[in-house]
Design a protein around this motif. Sequence first.
Motif, PDB file in Angstrom:
ATOM      1  N   CYS A  52      -4.472  38.765 -16.444  1.00 58.71           N
ATOM      2  CA  CYS A  52      -4.454  37.519 -15.690  1.00 58.71           C
ATOM      3  C   CYS A  52      -3.434  36.588 -16.325  1.00 58.71           C
ATOM      4  CB  CYS A  52      -5.832  36.858 -15.710  1.00 58.71           C
ATOM      5  SG  CYS A  52      -7.134  37.879 -15.019  1.00 58.71           S
ATOM      6  N   GLN A  61       0.977  31.405  -6.313  1.00 59.49           N
ATOM      7  CA  GLN A  61      -0.107  32.384  -6.310  1.00 59.49           C
ATOM      8  C   GLN A  61      -0.178  33.091  -4.957  1.00 59.49           C
ATOM      9  OE1 GLN A  61      -4.156  31.025  -5.678  1.00 59.49           O
ATOM     10  NE2 GLN A  61      -4.831  32.181  -7.493  1.00 59.49           N
ATOM     11  N   SER A  73      -3.555  39.920  -7.382  1.00 55.65           N
ATOM     12  CA  SER A  73      -4.777  39.502  -6.697  1.00 55.65           C
ATOM     13  C   SER A  73      -5.243  38.191  -7.321  1.00 55.65           C
ATOM     14  CB  SER A  73      -5.857  40.576  -6.788  1.00 55.65           C
ATOM     15  OG  SER A  73      -6.161  40.868  -8.135  1.00 55.65           O
ATOM     16  N   ARG A  74      -6.242  37.598  -6.705  1.00 55.86           N
ATOM     17  CA  ARG A  74      -6.787  36.318  -7.184  1.00 55.86           C
ATOM     18  C   ARG A  74      -7.956  36.625  -8.111  1.00 55.86           C
ATOM     19  NH1 ARG A  74     -10.139  31.821  -5.028  1.00 55.86           N
ATOM     20  NH2 ARG A  74      -8.953  29.905  -5.368  1.00 55.86           N
ATOM     21  N   GLY A  79      -8.712  32.117 -10.676  1.00 54.80           N
ATOM     22  CA  GLY A  79      -7.994  32.008  -9.410  1.00 54.80           C
ATOM     23  C   GLY A  79      -7.909  30.602  -8.856  1.00 54.80           C
ATOM     24  N   VAL A  84      -3.027  34.480 -11.259  1.00 58.15           N
ATOM     25  CA  VAL A  84      -3.072  35.769 -10.573  1.00 58.15           C
ATOM     26  C   VAL A  84      -3.471  36.838 -11.582  1.00 58.15           C
ATOM     27  CG1 VAL A  84      -1.363  35.272  -8.769  1.00 58.15           C
ATOM     28  CG2 VAL A  84      -0.603  36.232 -10.951  1.00 58.15           C
TER      29      VAL A  84
END
Length: 120
Positions: A52, A61, A73-74, A79, A84
């Motif tokens: 992350c 993002q 992805s979140r 997030g 991300v």
Amino acid sequence: MTDVLDRIRAAALLLPEVEERVSHGQPTFFVAGKQFAQFRDNHHGEGRTVVCVRTSGADEQAMLIDAAPETYSRPAYLGPAGWVSMNVAAADVDWTLVEDRIARSWELAAPGRLLEAGGR
């Protein structure tokens, strides 16, 4: 996944004044007390291995996730702050991209004095 963590650790620890410590049970990297990268392997049983990293905000993002959903992805918890997660379990991981995103995340978290001194 030790080799994946080793690669992430090596990329993060090359940057100035980085400290690694466990945060919420995960290997996490900090600069001047601010988190900039976190390794997650099967975090809360989600079955994914990711790193992350920070982005400049919600727009970046969304752009990254829309452009490459197989990579970005979140992440849970981080997030909402614009972070991300990057998939680092695929056979064809672009490690240059991962290392660059870790460095960019460091730049977003580092204090001005480090950036003024030349940063990375």
